[in-house]
Motif scaffolding. Structure first.
Motif, short mmCIF file in Angstrom:
data_model
loop_
_atom_site.label_atom_id
_atom_site.label_comp_id
_atom_site.label_asym_id
_atom_site.label_seq_id
_atom_site.Cartn_x
_atom_site.Cartn_y
_atom_site.Cartn_z
N MET A 114 1.82 -16.04 6.81
CA MET A 114 0.72 -15.88 5.85
C MET A 114 1.27 -15.82 4.43
O MET A 114 2.26 -15.15 4.19
CB MET A 114 -0.04 -14.58 6.17
CG MET A 114 -1.34 -14.43 5.42
SD MET A 114 -2.12 -12.81 5.64
CE MET A 114 -2.46 -12.78 7.40
N GLN A 125 1.14 -14.81 0.40
CA GLN A 125 0.76 -13.56 -0.28
C GLN A 125 -0.73 -13.58 -0.60
O GLN A 125 -1.30 -14.62 -0.92
CB GLN A 125 1.54 -13.44 -1.60
CG GLN A 125 3.02 -13.21 -1.44
CD GLN A 125 3.34 -11.79 -1.01
OE1 GLN A 125 2.46 -10.98 -0.73
NE2 GLN A 125 4.63 -11.50 -0.93
N THR A 126 -1.31 -12.42 -0.55
CA THR A 126 -2.70 -12.27 -0.94
C THR A 126 -2.88 -10.85 -1.47
O THR A 126 -1.99 -10.02 -1.32
CB THR A 126 -3.65 -12.56 0.25
OG1 THR A 126 -4.99 -12.64 -0.23
CG2 THR A 126 -3.57 -11.48 1.32
N THR A 127 -4.01 -10.61 -2.11
CA THR A 127 -4.29 -9.25 -2.60
C THR A 127 -5.55 -8.76 -1.93
O THR A 127 -6.57 -9.46 -1.92
CB THR A 127 -4.45 -9.25 -4.14
OG1 THR A 127 -3.24 -9.77 -4.70
CG2 THR A 127 -4.68 -7.85 -4.67
N TYR A 128 -5.46 -7.58 -1.37
CA TYR A 128 -6.56 -7.00 -0.59
C TYR A 128 -7.44 -6.12 -1.47
O TYR A 128 -6.93 -5.33 -2.27
CB TYR A 128 -5.96 -6.17 0.54
CG TYR A 128 -6.97 -5.37 1.33
CD1 TYR A 128 -7.67 -5.94 2.39
CD2 TYR A 128 -7.21 -4.02 1.04
CE1 TYR A 128 -8.59 -5.21 3.12
CE2 TYR A 128 -8.13 -3.28 1.77
CZ TYR A 128 -8.81 -3.88 2.82
OH TYR A 128 -9.72 -3.15 3.54
N ALA A 186 0.12 -2.74 -1.15
CA ALA A 186 -1.02 -1.88 -0.83
C ALA A 186 -0.49 -0.52 -0.36
O ALA A 186 0.39 -0.46 0.49
CB ALA A 186 -1.85 -2.53 0.28
N GLU A 210 3.19 -4.93 1.82
CA GLU A 210 2.57 -6.14 1.24
C GLU A 210 1.14 -6.23 1.76
O GLU A 210 0.88 -5.92 2.93
CB GLU A 210 3.33 -7.39 1.70
CG GLU A 210 4.66 -7.59 0.99
CD GLU A 210 5.25 -8.96 1.33
OE1 GLU A 210 5.98 -9.48 0.49
OE2 GLU A 210 4.97 -9.50 2.42
N ASP A 211 0.25 -6.69 0.91
CA ASP A 211 -1.15 -6.79 1.32
C ASP A 211 -1.32 -7.67 2.56
O ASP A 211 -2.23 -7.47 3.35
CB ASP A 211 -2.00 -7.37 0.18
CG ASP A 211 -2.06 -6.45 -1.03
OD1 ASP A 211 -0.99 -5.91 -1.42
OD2 ASP A 211 -3.15 -6.26 -1.59
N ARG A 212 -0.44 -8.64 2.71
CA ARG A 212 -0.58 -9.57 3.84
C ARG A 212 -0.01 -9.02 5.14
O ARG A 212 -0.06 -9.70 6.18
CB ARG A 212 0.12 -10.90 3.51
CG ARG A 212 1.62 -10.76 3.30
CD ARG A 212 2.26 -12.12 3.03
NE ARG A 212 3.62 -11.96 2.53
CZ ARG A 212 4.43 -12.98 2.32
NH1 ARG A 212 4.03 -14.21 2.56
NH2 ARG A 212 5.65 -12.77 1.84
N LEU A 245 -5.35 -6.90 8.99
CA LEU A 245 -4.34 -6.49 8.02
C LEU A 245 -4.14 -4.98 8.14
O LEU A 245 -5.09 -4.24 8.42
CB LEU A 245 -4.79 -6.83 6.60
CG LEU A 245 -5.04 -8.31 6.30
CD1 LEU A 245 -5.67 -8.47 4.92
CD2 LEU A 245 -3.75 -9.11 6.40
N ALA A 285 -3.82 -3.14 5.71
CA ALA A 285 -4.69 -2.58 4.66
C ALA A 285 -6.12 -2.40 5.15
O ALA A 285 -6.81 -1.47 4.74
CB ALA A 285 -4.65 -3.48 3.43
#
Lengths: 266, 161
Positions: A1, A3-6, B2, B18-20, B63, B65
């Motif tokens: 996956m 990178q992404t921001t949640y 996160a 990491e957010d992922r 995730l 998160a």
């Protein structure tokens, strides 16, 4: 996956604002399609906006025969809702046969219809039930909402908030599941009302869910499986893939329609 | 990154990931809870099933998160005071495994299934409910037997000491 921001908004308005601020954001429902797609790097949103913690998207209300299902309601909740089962058991049956129990604990009706996978179960129910799709901006009929393969009338920053419909006199759903994925190889939802019968087909059409008017017309005359005996669906516009040819799916539509009518008649 | 916190097997944990990061990787690599397995990585096999807020989910399809603020139970959280959970005991008794790779997910799915069917289970239901858990060794036969036996054992009222 990638990178992404949640993000975790607590209201629809906040979710819309967050998407607006993102470079290439996506709303995340239960994540049972989007997360696997991101894992395969087939989707790479810069931001994911998690809709699971928005109270206004939750819950089912049944008032008389009027049904409203919040977009954030999981398949498991729809499958096991006694009020819904009393007026429209077909939609409970449908929800209880999506994916597997673990997927049903996460996946939501709003996510399913917003994605409009050509083999997803819910779009057929929405179309056959003549449901209204409520969004953060407006309300659309299912006929207007589903626009093709993975296509909907939704704008980028528009969120499905609920679906509503009046429970029909009778309804039934039958699907021939792909033995591996449990997605519909062909699924048919039938809904009978005094003014006529609506029949929607998923899993088969190249452009996604569609109404089978020849079957509707026959069933509107007599709501019995046998009335479909002589009917042959054209293979034009149906999917052909490693799982089934268009001709096979054309035949399955009639077979599943008969089973759906049988289920509806109880 | 996160900042996340959750209760795992009754213990409050915090982490910066990491957010992922997937929940399964948070459990295995950050928390050292390697009982939860990654089988297919495509959300089909169920080797990664854990309970989040009391419900079975695939931890490879969530995730970390997303699970922040939740209560998570993994296979390591089932046995209490050195005693196997009744489902674990039934899998042992009925030889519900061969290589054992799918077993943590099978057991977490079975515990969830038994919770959802307090009135008891039959073979057909167990087989249908195991739709999301793949075993490549056993042919499922002894897994089904184990789940039925555990369901039976758990429905009996506990004998007072």
């Amino acid at each position: 996956m990638y990178q992404t921001t949640y993000h975790r908004p607590s209201s629809v308005a906040e979710a819309v604002r967050m998407l607006g601020e993102a470079a290439d954001g996506k709303f995340l429902g239960g994540g049972q399609t989007l997360i696997p797609t991101m894992k395969q790097r087939l989707a790479a949103p810069s931001d994911v906006i998690d809709l699971r913690h928005i109270a206004e998207l939750k819950g089912i209300t049944v008032s008389g025969r009027d049904v409203r299902i919040g977009a954030g309601t999981t398949h498991e909740e729809v499958a096991n809702h006694s009020g819904l089962a009393a007026v429209c058991p077909a939609i409970c049956y449908l929800a209880g046969h999506i994916g597997d129990p673990h997927v049903r604990h996460m996946g939501t009706i709003g996510g399913s219809i917003s994605n409009n996978d050509p083999a997803a179960d819910y779009p057929s129910a929405m179309l056959a039930l003549n449901a209204m799709i409520h969004t953060s901006k407006r309300a659309l009929s299912a006929d207007e909402f589903f626009t093709g393969l993975f296509g909907t009338a939704l704008d980028e920053d528009e969120i499905v908030t609920a679906v509503s419909f009046t429970a029909p006199e009778k309804a039934g759903y039958a699907k021939f599941p792909n033995p591996a994925s449990r997605y519909a190889l062909t699924g048919v939802f039938v809904a009978k009302r005094p003014e006529g019968v609506r029949v929607a087909v998923t899993g088969a059409g190249e452009d996604g869910v569609f109404r089978a008017t020849a079957i509707e017309n026959a069933l509107s005359r007599s709501f019995e499986p046998s009335v479909l005996d002589g009917i042959a669906m054209p293979a034009d516009g149906l999917m052909s893939d490693i799982h089934a040819s268009a001709e096979y799916r054309a035949n399955l539509i009639v077979v599943m329609a008969k089973r759906a009518v049988q289920a509806a008649n109880g | 990154m996160a900042d996340i916190s959750m209760v795992i097997n009754g213990r409050e944990v915090r982490g910066s990931v990491e957010d992922r990061t997937l929940l399964v990787h948070f459990l295995r690599e950050h928390q050292g809870l390697t009982g939860t397995h990654v089988g297919c990585d495509t959300s089909q096999c169920g080797a990664c099933v854990v309970h989040v807020d009391g419900k079975a989910v695939k931890s490879c399809t969530m995730l970390a998160a997303q699970a922040s603020g939740s209560e998570v139970t993994t296979i390591e959280g089932l046995a209490k005071d050195g005693h196997l959970h009744p489902v674990q005991a039934a899998f042992k008794e009925h030889h519900g495994l061969q290589c054992g790779f799918c077993t943590p997910g099978m057991i977490m799915a079975a515990v969830d299934m038994i919770r959802r069917y307090p009135g008891g289970l039959d073979e057909k239901t167990v087989r249908a409910e195991l739709e999301g858990n793949i075993c490549r060794c056993t042919g499922y036969h002894n897994i089904v037997k184990a789940v039925l036996a555990a369901s039976e054992a758990m429905s009996k009222p506990a004998v007072a000491a």
